[in-house]
Every structure is written in structure tokens, then in C-alpha cells.
Design a protein around this motif. Structure first.
Motif: not given
Length: 402
Positions: A156-159, A17-20, A118-119, A165-167
Motif C-alpha cells: 500500500n505504501l509503494f502504491e 519494480v522500477r516503476s516505483y 510484495l505483490v 509521484r504521478t499526481l
């Protein structure tokens, strides 16, 4: 009231959860559009995108209510994330022993609930896309299908946000590393130029003072030292120009004549060989980054001089203005570029492998700098060539406003 159980994988789930990085963030239009659409499709007054934290249910999007979180121990979503069916549905919470005395039911009249987990890609339930109504009801098959599909879009929006953010983080890190490299290259290059100048001067002094004591081989050694020093000095100068090209390209535009610019460049080259340079027939009043354009033309014309095996060098220069751009073409009758080298001719440190007119090998910096400058000036550059007959470079740069 039954308090939701804690999953056996809770620590891993919370880390997911917190990774997002979505907890305690402001509302976003993309999520709000989904909850509004969900409420409309399911014909309910309330729709939520929730993220289940350690002790609270954070509402990333809330349609129909005006608060952004609630205690986890009273949340319907705490139960929903444990249910592995497609949709967790409570048709009338007043008749359900898990919820009949829940404050959300007794005080806020949350009677109907339907939530889809939301998996994420690792299989951890982060929260739910859920709907509430203040009266008992059911969902049609079509509404259930739509709710499930919309939940998939939320994930999909989460991902997508996580990837972006990573990019962005990687991009910033690369930018910082590149800046460090540029600074390092600048410092090292400047520091090396003085010792090289001293080596050139010293070799001349040795030849002048002790030349009579040296045999032919000794004099050749001095020539090697001097020539190697010149080669390395040119290499360093090229590196400095390459790494400082961003600064050059950012300079303000100024007005000048195309003929004046080209004549100054030809004079600067100090040509002492048989050479015919044909300037454009039309003299154009230009407004552009003069320093950057001068560096581009200087590199290209110098290459036409160096990489030429003809007794008489011929260079044709064309310049036109069209649709807010200046177009240049520099053609020569030189040695040409092999076909297998054409695709990489603008790469940094790429060379054709051929020696120039003076028997020296190129360092592959000049054309890379040229392309970088052209791109910074919002233009493009192309090359065409035939081995033994010559090469033609064509490029354009954007005309700047006066």
C-alpha cells in the motif's frame, strides 16, 4: 547452494519494480517503522523490506543490519518471490540443500528465514517483507498473520508513493501549461489593444471628416465599429486583470483608511447618473493589500452601477474588522441574479445572460477575478440576490501584520 531461478515474466517484473522509483533511495520512516514492528512481533533480530532488482536484492528498509543490498544469486528473497504460498519459510537453513553452503548462512549465520512476497496490483512480485534469525525457529499462527498483514501495508505504501509521484508530475505539468497560457494571453491581449485603439480613433476621424457624406445607416455602421472595439477592449482588459491577479495578490500590504479607499474608487468610476452610495459609518485604519482590495471593490461597485434598472441607484457599503479579518458587504437595488445562475456566478466567462444598463452583455470575467483575488487574500466571498430587488456581495480578507 542453489541459485534462485529467474521467473518467466522477469522483464515485466523488473519494469514493475522500477516503476516505483524506490531503488537506491534513502531510508524512509514509514518503511523503517514497519520493519521495526515486524521484528518485534516476530521476535527476531533482523527484518527487511526488499526489492529484487536484476542482479541484486535492494533493501529499502533494513532493521538489524547495516548494509542496503546483497547479490541476488545468494538471496533468500530470490527463492521467496517464486513461491506462491502465503509465507516462504526456512526453519533451519543449515539443513536445507538450497542454502546450507550459502554465504549468508556460513558467514552471517542467517539460519531462520520467513518472507512474504510484495505483490503489486498487476500481480508481479516486487520483493519481500522478510525476517531472519541466527538460530532455528518457527513462527506462531498469530505471527504469520501479522507478517502477511504488514506486507500488505508495505505494498500500500509503494502504491501510495507511486500515485503521489504521478499526481505531483501532473500538477507540475498543469502549472507549466497554465503559466504558458497566462503568458500567451498576456502577449496576445497587449498586442490586440493597440489595433483596437486605432479602430476607435479611426471611426471618430471618419465621422468627423466624412460624416456629412454618410447617411444614417453609414453613421450607424461607424457606431457599431466603435462600440464593438470598446467591448472587445474591455474584454481584453478583464482578461489581463484575471491572469495578472496572482501578481496583484502577491503585493505587499500597506496602511490606509477605508473611507479614503472607497472615495478614491467612487471618483475613479466617474458616475454621471442618479446614484446614492452610502459609505460605512466607521472609518477603519486598514493594513492590507490595497491594490488587490481596490480591484475587488471596483469590480463589485461597478457591477452594482451597470446591472441596475432603477431611476435612482442605491448602493450600501459596510465594512467591519473582526478576529484578524476585514469584512465587506456591498448591497444594491439592481436587477438581481436569477436563482439558476447563482451557483456559477463566479465561474470564468459565466454570465447571467441579461444586458446591463447600457444594453451591453457582460463577459463573465470580473466576478471570477474578484473571487480569485479574495481567495488569494485568504478570504471568502458569498452572494445573495432577489431578481428585481437587488444583490448583496459579502467577502472578507485577512488583515496583514504591520
Amino acid at each position: 547452494m542453489k541459485i534462485p531461478q529467474i521467473p518467466a515474466y522477469e522483464l515485466e517484473r523488473l519494469a514493475a519494480v522500477r516503476s516505483y522509483n524506490l531503488l537506491d533511495t534513502l531510508p524512509e520512516k514509514d518503511f523503517d517503522n514497519i520493519t521495526a514492528l515486524t521484528a518485534s512481533i516476530c521476535d527476531v533480530p533482523i527484518a527487511l523490506v526488499t526489492l529484487l532488482d536484476a542482479d541484486r536484492n535492494f533493501l529499502k528498509s533494513h532493521y538489524g543490519i547495516n548494509f542496503s543490498e546483497s547479490p541476488r544469486n545468494i538471496s533468500f528473497c530470490g527463492h521467496a518471490i517464486l513461491d506462491e504460498s502465503n509465507i516462504f519459510i526456512v526453519e533451519d537453513a543449515r539443513n536445507d540443500p538450497r542454502f546450507h553452503d550459502n554465504p549468508l548462512v556460513t558467514e552471517m549465520h542467517a539460519i531462520f528465514y520467513a518472507g512474504v512476497r510484495l505483490v503489486n496490483s498487476d500481480g508481479y512480485p516486487l520483493g519481500t517483507l522478510c525476517v531472519f534469525d541466527k538460530k532455528p525457529r518457527t513462527l506462531s499462527k498469530q505471527q504469520k498473520t501479522a507478517l502477511t498483514a504488514l506486507a500488505y501495508q508495505v505494498v500500500n505504501l509503494f502504491e501510495a508513493r507511486k500515485r503521489n509521484r504521478t499526481l505531483m508530475s501532473v500538477q507540475q505539468e498543469l502549472k507549466e501549461k497554465n503559466e504558458e497560457l497566462k503568458n500567451f494571453a498576456g502577449i496576445v491581449s497587449h498586442d490586440m489593444k493597440m489595433p483596437l485603439a486605432n479602430m476607435i480613433i479611426t471611426s471618430d476621424m471618419l465621422r468627423s471628416k466624412y460624416g456629412s457624406l454618410l447617411d444614417v445607416q453609414g453613421k450607424q455602421y461607424l457606431d457599431y465599429i466603435k462600440q464593438s472595439s470598446f467591448t472587445l477592449s474591455e474584454y481584453i482588459t478583464g482578461l489581463l486583470e484575471h491572469y495578472e491577479s496572482d501578481k496583484t495578490a502577491s503585493l505587499n500590504g500597506e496602511s490606509f483608511d477605508s473611507h479614503d479607499l472607497l472615495e478614491d474608487i467612487i471618483e475613479l468610476l466617474n458616475i454621471n447618473i442618479d446614484c446614492e452610495i452610502n459609505l460605512p459609518e466607521e472609518n477603519i485604519e486598514m493594513h492590507a493589500n490595497k491594490v488587490a482590495l481596490e480591484q475587488i471593490l471596483l469590480n463589485l461597485i461597478a457591477n452594482s452601477l451597470k446591472y441596475n434598472d432603477k431611476k435612482k441607484i442605491k448602493i450600501d457599503i459596510a465594512c467591519t474588522e473582526e478576529n484578524g479579518f476585514y469584512y465587506f458587504k456591498i448591497s444594491d437595488n439592481g436587477i438581481g441574479i436569477p436563482k439558476d445562475k447563482m451557483d456559477h456566478i463566479f465561474d470564468l466567462f459565466a454570465t447571467t445572460g441579461k444586458l446591463d444598463r447600457n444594453g451591453k452583455k457582460g463577459n463573465g470575467i470580473g466576478l471570477s477575478t474578484v473571487k480569485k483575488l479574495v481567495k488569494k487574500l485568504n478570504g471568502e466571498i458569498t452572494v445573495s440576490s432577489t431578481v428585481g430587488k437587488g444583490t448583496s456581495f459579502q467577502f472578507n480578507i485577512e488583515k496583514l501584520k504591520c
